[in-house]
Motif scaffolding. Structure first.
Motif, PDB file in Angstrom:
ATOM      1  N   PRO A 117     -55.147   5.259   2.012  1.00 55.73           N
ATOM      2  CA  PRO A 117     -55.720   6.375   2.039  1.00 55.73           C
ATOM      3  C   PRO A 117     -57.214   6.593   1.928  1.00 55.73           C
ATOM      4  N   VAL A 118     -57.942   7.342   2.790  1.00 49.95           N
ATOM      5  CA  VAL A 118     -59.471   7.426   2.906  1.00 49.95           C
ATOM      6  C   VAL A 118     -60.166   7.388   1.646  1.00 49.95           C
ATOM      7  N   ASP A 119     -59.399   8.064   0.675  1.00 43.02           N
ATOM      8  CA  ASP A 119     -59.980   8.374  -0.529  1.00 43.02           C
ATOM      9  C   ASP A 119     -59.776   7.523  -1.648  1.00 43.02           C
ATOM     10  N   SER A 120     -59.179   6.260  -1.502  1.00 45.62           N
ATOM     11  CA  SER A 120     -58.854   5.266  -2.141  1.00 45.62           C
ATOM     12  C   SER A 120     -59.881   4.710  -3.033  1.00 45.62           C
ATOM     13  N   ALA A 121     -59.770   4.298  -4.322  1.00 46.41           N
ATOM     14  CA  ALA A 121     -60.853   3.796  -5.186  1.00 46.41           C
ATOM     15  C   ALA A 121     -61.411   2.792  -4.658  1.00 46.41           C
ATOM     16  N   ASP A 122     -61.025   1.904  -3.963  1.00 45.79           N
ATOM     17  CA  ASP A 122     -61.514   0.690  -3.461  1.00 45.79           C
ATOM     18  C   ASP A 122     -61.917   0.684  -2.256  1.00 45.79           C
ATOM     19  N   SER A 123     -61.748   1.669  -1.500  1.00 44.36           N
ATOM     20  CA  SER A 123     -62.237   2.089  -0.084  1.00 44.36           C
ATOM     21  C   SER A 123     -61.602   0.943   0.967  1.00 44.36           C
ATOM     22  N   GLY A 124     -60.320   0.326   0.479  1.00 44.38           N
ATOM     23  CA  GLY A 124     -59.916  -0.390   1.469  1.00 44.38           C
ATOM     24  C   GLY A 124     -60.076  -1.729   1.308  1.00 44.38           C
ATOM     25  N   ALA A 125     -60.713  -2.083   0.327  1.00 43.63           N
ATOM     26  CA  ALA A 125     -61.351  -3.308   0.022  1.00 43.63           C
ATOM     27  C   ALA A 125     -60.011  -4.623  -0.210  1.00 43.63           C
ATOM     28  N   MET A 126     -58.971  -4.129  -0.584  1.00 45.88           N
ATOM     29  CA  MET A 126     -57.888  -5.068  -0.956  1.00 45.88           C
ATOM     30  C   MET A 126     -57.164  -5.128   0.286  1.00 45.88           C
ATOM     31  N   GLY A 127     -56.853  -3.976   1.329  1.00 46.59           N
ATOM     32  CA  GLY A 127     -56.288  -3.987   2.563  1.00 46.59           C
ATOM     33  C   GLY A 127     -56.888  -4.928   3.528  1.00 46.59           C
ATOM     34  N   THR A 128     -58.307  -4.933   3.497  1.00 45.68           N
ATOM     35  CA  THR A 128     -59.146  -5.507   4.344  1.00 45.68           C
ATOM     36  C   THR A 128     -59.142  -7.152   3.878  1.00 45.68           C
ATOM     37  N   LYS A 129     -58.940  -7.399   2.682  1.00 46.18           N
ATOM     38  CA  LYS A 129     -58.808  -8.745   2.135  1.00 46.18           C
ATOM     39  C   LYS A 129     -57.622  -9.424   2.710  1.00 46.18           C
ATOM     40  N   TRP A 130     -56.671  -8.520   2.582  1.00 44.14           N
ATOM     41  CA  TRP A 130     -55.087  -8.866   2.805  1.00 44.14           C
ATOM     42  C   TRP A 130     -54.953  -9.203   4.406  1.00 44.14           C
ATOM     43  N   VAL A 131     -55.614  -8.752   5.326  1.00 42.11           N
ATOM     44  CA  VAL A 131     -55.735  -9.081   6.656  1.00 42.11           C
ATOM     45  C   VAL A 131     -56.430 -10.038   6.933  1.00 42.11           C
ATOM     46  N   ARG A 132     -57.529 -10.369   6.289  1.00 41.40           N
ATOM     47  CA  ARG A 132     -58.255 -11.595   6.252  1.00 41.40           C
ATOM     48  C   ARG A 132     -57.500 -12.906   5.731  1.00 41.40           C
ATOM     49  N   ASP A 133     -56.824 -12.676   4.621  1.00 38.64           N
ATOM     50  CA  ASP A 133     -56.168 -13.786   4.221  1.00 38.64           C
ATOM     51  C   ASP A 133     -55.051 -14.111   4.730  1.00 38.64           C
ATOM     52  N   MET A 134     -54.306 -13.109   5.490  1.00 37.92           N
ATOM     53  CA  MET A 134     -53.011 -13.493   6.429  1.00 37.92           C
ATOM     54  C   MET A 134     -53.724 -13.921   7.714  1.00 37.92           C
ATOM     55  N   TYR A 135     -54.748 -13.832   8.099  1.00 42.76           N
ATOM     56  CA  TYR A 135     -55.216 -14.240   9.302  1.00 42.76           C
ATOM     57  C   TYR A 135     -55.543 -15.810   8.895  1.00 42.76           C
ATOM     58  N   ALA A 136     -56.156 -16.242   7.877  1.00 41.04           N
ATOM     59  CA  ALA A 136     -56.006 -17.529   7.389  1.00 41.04           C
ATOM     60  C   ALA A 136     -54.666 -18.172   7.400  1.00 41.04           C
ATOM     61  N   PHE A 137     -53.758 -17.576   6.772  1.00 42.82           N
ATOM     62  CA  PHE A 137     -52.465 -17.847   6.552  1.00 42.82           C
ATOM     63  C   PHE A 137     -51.908 -18.410   7.643  1.00 42.82           C
ATOM     64  N   MET A 138     -52.138 -17.628   8.814  1.00 45.16           N
ATOM     65  CA  MET A 138     -51.424 -17.848  10.063  1.00 45.16           C
ATOM     66  C   MET A 138     -51.844 -18.964  10.899  1.00 45.16           C
ATOM     67  N   ALA A 139     -53.041 -19.391  10.533  1.00 42.39           N
ATOM     68  CA  ALA A 139     -53.769 -20.412  11.441  1.00 42.39           C
ATOM     69  C   ALA A 139     -52.943 -21.572  12.038  1.00 42.39           C
ATOM     70  N   PRO A 140     -52.142 -22.241  11.210  1.00 41.31           N
ATOM     71  CA  PRO A 140     -51.405 -23.282  11.673  1.00 41.31           C
ATOM     72  C   PRO A 140     -50.343 -22.946  12.730  1.00 41.31           C
ATOM     73  N   ASN A 200     -48.557  -1.595   1.782  1.00 43.46           N
ATOM     74  CA  ASN A 200     -49.025  -1.300   3.107  1.00 43.46           C
ATOM     75  C   ASN A 200     -49.173  -2.281   3.996  1.00 43.46           C
ATOM     76  N   ALA A 201     -48.822  -3.768   3.767  1.00 45.24           N
ATOM     77  CA  ALA A 201     -49.014  -4.834   4.677  1.00 45.24           C
ATOM     78  C   ALA A 201     -47.898  -4.739   5.947  1.00 45.24           C
ATOM     79  N   GLN A 202     -48.344  -4.750   7.080  1.00 52.04           N
ATOM     80  CA  GLN A 202     -47.272  -4.748   7.979  1.00 52.04           C
ATOM     81  C   GLN A 202     -47.854  -5.901   9.163  1.00 52.04           C
TER      82      GLN A 202
END
Ligand code: FDA
Length: 490
Positions: free
Chosen positions: A405-428, A366-368
């Motif tokens: 999905p709102v009822d996902s086991a990790d409450s979106g932790a992985m998706g949130t981390k992806w956005v943060r990592d991607m933001y760091a990746f894009m910096a340069p 679900n990364a876009q």
């Protein structure tokens, strides 16, 4: 502000005396009213600071009284129009400050004046309701604002507002010509009585900082009787999507203003959606030109559809024209939480980097990445004309997005981390010369940290703090990312 303690009981009594509809925490209907316009379902969970009261004004006078009751009893108000705030700050407090929520959803009248091609729209209207009302008045008029139909006019206009007409007609705020604002004293002001700095500030300086905007007067724009749309998916099985996106970023911002081509990028494909103010016969050669088009899209006459402007508004939402006035979101949207953040790209990103983005970064569920072309009118509006500063020089904006999905086991932790990592990746790749990294207020992100001001508003930030001091010197309207009072010169 005041050292006296808040009096929620006094607030409640004050509203009840004025016959204003109000729901209290614990009451049956409280959760129904609160949850109705929570548009990022991750905030449905009862874990964050909820309002003490939900207040439902039925007219302008109610808004004035509610603000007075709040000010007098030192209960802060947060305003919610469409409830699309990315961090939910219209209806929740992160720092757990007690507050009441003013729900604008009953104030949603749209009045279109065909003679002058203008309209007055109340803040509680959705974009779908606004577009629908315009189309009922004339099929040759439209308005340049956001794509998603359930977004509220109140928050959207407060922060800028971009959509498929932006390259031709700019942002929603570029077309606002008057507004009515209720200040912290409960006084109703218009463009003249609020003063130039405040009228400037409310057109893009962000909702929730200056007062309650009741309604907006907008200049409508002319649209042709026939517009054309297409949707083309390019699979990345042979690297074709990497190629197409690399080309898109050079071509899309330089195309004629009438043509808007957005790209949605996922690991396995890129989806290009376009709206063109003209016919398919005029559109095809523009897109398929070898020198300055994107022949990689293999667009053919059979992919291109002609329709009215209002049908195109529905089409890009996979909806029908009659759906425009429905205030409910899809089953999917109401069951998925999301995390997103934004960047502005000033110089094309190299093909090798796009390959890395496709083959490495995006290989997460679900990364876009959503790319929106600038240029055209966006480049012709000076940076300080409105608080929204991301203008000339921006090639395209980029939204990093993940959902679950709102009822996902990790409450979106992985998706949130992806956005943060991607933001760091894009910096340069998003820095260019001395330009600071930018962000879009309407895609608000608390991860931006204490320096969010210049990121959203660049050099306009300081002027916003001055407008804040003029209109709300006691900082009554506040949230975790509201415009603060100016730092006192020592
Ligand atoms: P909400 O009611 O949550 O308010 C947002 C902020 O404005 C809060 O701080 C609130 O207090 C304040 N506010 C609300 N009403 C106010 C009023 N009357 N007076 C003063 N302050 C007020 N953006 C875009 O430009 N183009 C797009 O295509 C899209 N698409 C999109 C799709 C989806 C699914 C989402 C969730 C969001 C978007 N957005 C967007 C972003 C959208 O523009 C942004 O979230 C707006 O602030 C939403 O306005 P609402 O009134 O719905 O939000």
């Amino acid at each position: 502000s005041s050292s006296q303690a808040a009096s929620p009981a006094g607030f409640l009594q004050c509203l009840t005396k004025a016959n204003i509809s109000v729901f209290e925490q614990g009451e049956d209907l409280f959760n129904t009213q609160l949850d109705k316009y929570i548009r990022n379902p991750k905030f449905l969970a009862n874990t964050t600071g909820r309002p003490l009261y939900v207040v439902m004004p039925a007219n302008a006078h109610h808004v004035q009284i509610a603000v007075r009751c709040g000010s007098l009893n030192r209960v802060p108000l947060r305003v919610r129009s469409g409830g699309h705030d990315y961090e939910g700050l219209s209806y929740r407090s992160v720092d757990n400050e007690g507050f009441a929520m003013l729900d604008m959803s009953e104030l949603r009248t749209v009045v279109v004046d065909n003679q002058t091609s203008t309209a007055w729209v109340e803040s509680g209207a959705t974009l779908g309701e606004l577009y629908y009302a315009i189309s009922k008045a004339s099929n040759l008029l439209g308005f340049p604002a956001g794509v998603c139909l359930t977004v509220g006019v109140g928050g959207h206009f407060s922060g800028g507002g971009f959509g498929t007409l932006m390259r031709k007609h700019g942002l929603a705020v570029d077309n606002v010509i008057d507004a009515e604002l209720v200040d912290a004293n409960g006084t109703l002001l218009n463009k003249t009585t609020m003063g130039g700095d405040v009228f400037w500030a409310i057109r893009g300086g962000g909702g929730g900082s200056f007062g309650v905007v009741l309604r907006w007067q907008v200049r409508l724009v002319t649209v042709p009787a026939t517009v054309s749309v297409f949707k083309v998916s390019v699979s990345n099985s042979q690297g074709a999507a990497v190629h197409a996106v690399t080309k898109w970023q050079k071509v899309a911002p330089a195309l004629p203003d009438e043509l808007y081509i957005r790209a949605l990028v996922q690991s396995d494909m890129a989806v290009f959606r376009a709206v063109f103010l003209g016919t398919c016969d005029a559109l095809l050669p523009l897109v398929m030109s070898r020198s300055d088009g994107i022949a990689e899209l293999n667009l053919s006459r059979s992919n291109c559809k002609e329709m009215s402007w209002i049908e195109s508004v529905a089409y890009v939402n996979n909806a029908t024209v009659e759906d425009l006035t429905k205030r409910t979101t899809s089953e999917f949207d109401s069951s998925h939480g999301f995390k997103a953040t934004t960047d502005y790209v000033r110089r094309a990103i190299r093909r090798e980097v796009w390959a890395k983005i496709f083959y490495k970064q995006l290989r997460q569920p679900n990364a876009q990445v959503i790319l929106v072309p600038y240029g055209g009118k966006m480049s012709n509006v000076p940076e300080d004309a409105t608080p929204y500063p991301h203008r000339a020089g921006v090639q395209y904006s980029m939204q990093l997005y993940n959902y679950w999905p709102v009822d996902s086991a990790d409450s979106g932790a992985m998706g949130t981390k992806w956005v943060r990592d991607m933001y760091a990746f894009m910096a340069p790749y998003v820095r260019s010369g001395s330009e600071p990294r930018g962000a879009y207020f309407n895609c608000r992100d608390l991860d931006l940290g204490p320096d969010w001001g210049p990121k959203y508003f660049k050099g306009n930030y300081e002027r916003l703090t001055k407008a804040k001091a003029e209109i709300d010197p006691h900082n009554y309207f506040r949230n975790e990312q509201s415009i603060p009072l100016p730092k006192r010169a020592s």
